[in-house]
Design an enzyme around this catalytic site. Structure first.
Site, PDB file in Angstrom:
ATOM      1  N   GLY A 105     -13.471  -1.574  74.220  1.00 14.55           N
ATOM      2  CA  GLY A 105     -12.848  -2.638  75.482  1.00 14.55           C
ATOM      3  C   GLY A 105     -14.209  -2.542  76.369  1.00 14.55           C
ATOM      4  CG  HIS A 161      -5.983  -0.119  80.571  1.00 12.85           C
ATOM      5  ND1 HIS A 161      -7.512  -0.134  79.977  1.00 12.85           N
ATOM      6  CD2 HIS A 161      -6.629   1.141  81.505  1.00 12.85           C
ATOM      7  CE1 HIS A 161      -8.112   0.634  80.013  1.00 12.85           C
ATOM      8  NE2 HIS A 161      -8.074   1.176  80.606  1.00 12.85           N
TER       9      HIS A 161
END
Length: 375
Positions: free
Chosen positions: A96, A148
């Site tokens: 990511g 996150h």
């Protein structure tokens, strides 16, 4: 004596109708295991439209699930100059960070994101404005909904946070995207990252308006877990690395958030996996770390946006080079059984969507041709 032709025809028709109704009710959730749909891969129809070279026959997906055509179509009307917002759900150790940087530094836009040296965030404004934002991600808006943040946190947080950042309430459309990774490799990569000092202790894990109590979500370590061995890492029952992708994509409100006493573990797992599949299927885009160029291609075709430079497939990572015994590997697989099923589902959907795109793009193989990376 042979039965009249019309009785044979009626009997055949009723049989086919029964089979059709059974398939319909079996697959009402938009996806079901399919053992007999090989005709969908071999029925040529228009030869120019469906032809695939022998060299790339290996790319044809071996389908396990059946999806509605609307689920496979990747033709969104994303408007970067309007009020549409891409929301990037960034799960740990799925590639990511690399993908997030591509979004802010490698997009061919009328108004590129402004990234200043030494600053962690870039300004990604729409053309003609100095306030309206088209990208909600770590490298554009920061960890505005928490470190996150998962699907449960983002869905409750993003609309209000966007109003605050743009200093006005506004009706927007949100296009969620994410990246997934093969679960065993992802788990080992997280173990190595934690071993080097990562903790993510500041993650809030908000659900239904509150953070989990210490009783609901105990910690596996005090200050950090530096030097942790794999046996200890897999031995902590509260380790959020276990089935992380399923948990972060599911609606945790459906199971009482982090209160595991609400439903049985078996029922909890079934609900979380079903929710994760549903949310993934409904996302505007998801890519697979093992297929970098294919993920780039699908993103570009989905949003009608272009990257400047092509993605590179890394053919080796720390996780890919980590030798572990078969017993330890089986333990990791057991702890990530939900993620393994989710990834199998995601990969099948990804490849079926890709196949649908390839059929209408004669230049596909010149654009995308890669081997799967050893992640």
């Amino acid at each position: 004596m042979e039965a009249p032709w019309w009785k044979t025809a009626v009997g055949t028709g009723l049989g086919l109708l029964a089979i059709g109704l059974l398939a319909f009710y079996t697959c009402m959730d938009n996806s079901c295991m399919n053992q007999s749909d090989s005709f969908l891969l071999t029925n040529s129809g228009d030869q120019n439209h469906h032809a695939v070279s022998h060299r790339h026959a290996r790319d044809l997906p071996q389908k396990k699930y059946t999806f509605r055509p609307s689920t496979l179509e990747r033709d969104l009307d994303f408007n970067i100059s309007g009020t549409d917002v891409i929301v990037f759900l960034h799960m740990q150790k799925t590639g990511g960070t690399s993908f997030g940087r591509q979004l802010v530094t490698n997009m061919d836009l009328e108004r590129p994101c402004q990234c200043r040296r030494g600053q962690k965030r870039c300004q990604c404004y729409r053309p003609g404005t100095d306030r309206d934002i088209w990208l909600f991600s770590r490298f554009s808006t920061g960890w505005s909904c928490g470190l996150h943040a998962d699907w449960t946190e983002l869905k409750d947080c993003v609309p209000d946070m966007m109003d605050k950042k743009e200093k006005q309430p506004k009706k927007r459309r949100y296009f969620y995207i994410t990246m997934l990774r093969e679960p065993v490799a992802r788990y080992l990569s997280e173990w190595r990252h934690v071993q080097r000092g990562a903790t993510w202790k500041t993650s809030r894990h908000m659900c239904d308006g509150r953070m989990p109590s210490e009783k609901e979500l105990p910690s596996c370590f005090d200050d950090n877990w530096v030097g942790v061995e794999l046996d200890e890492f897999t031995g902590c029952p509260w380790n959020l690395a276990n089935n992380r992708q399923t948990r972060m994509l599911a609606d945790l409100s459906l199971v009482g958030c982090y209160n595991t006493s609400r439903v049985s573990q078996e029922q909890r797992n079934r609900i979380l996996l079903g929710s994760a599949k549903t949310n993934l299927r409904r996302m505007a885009f998801f890519g697979l770390t093992e297929f970098q160029k294919k993920s780039q291609y699908m993103f570009e075709r989905t949003f009608k946006l272009k990257f400047i430079e092509p993605f590179e497939q890394v053919n080796g990572t720390t996780a890919g080079r980590t030798p572990i015994s078969e017993d330890k590997r089986r333990k990791v697989e057991e702890l990530n059984a939900l993620d393994i099923e989710l990834y199998d589902y995601a990969k099948d959907l990804f490849l079926q969507r890709l196949e649908r795109l390839k059929q209408s793009d004669p230049d596909y193989y010149d654009y995308v041709d890669e081997e799967v990376g050893n992640w």
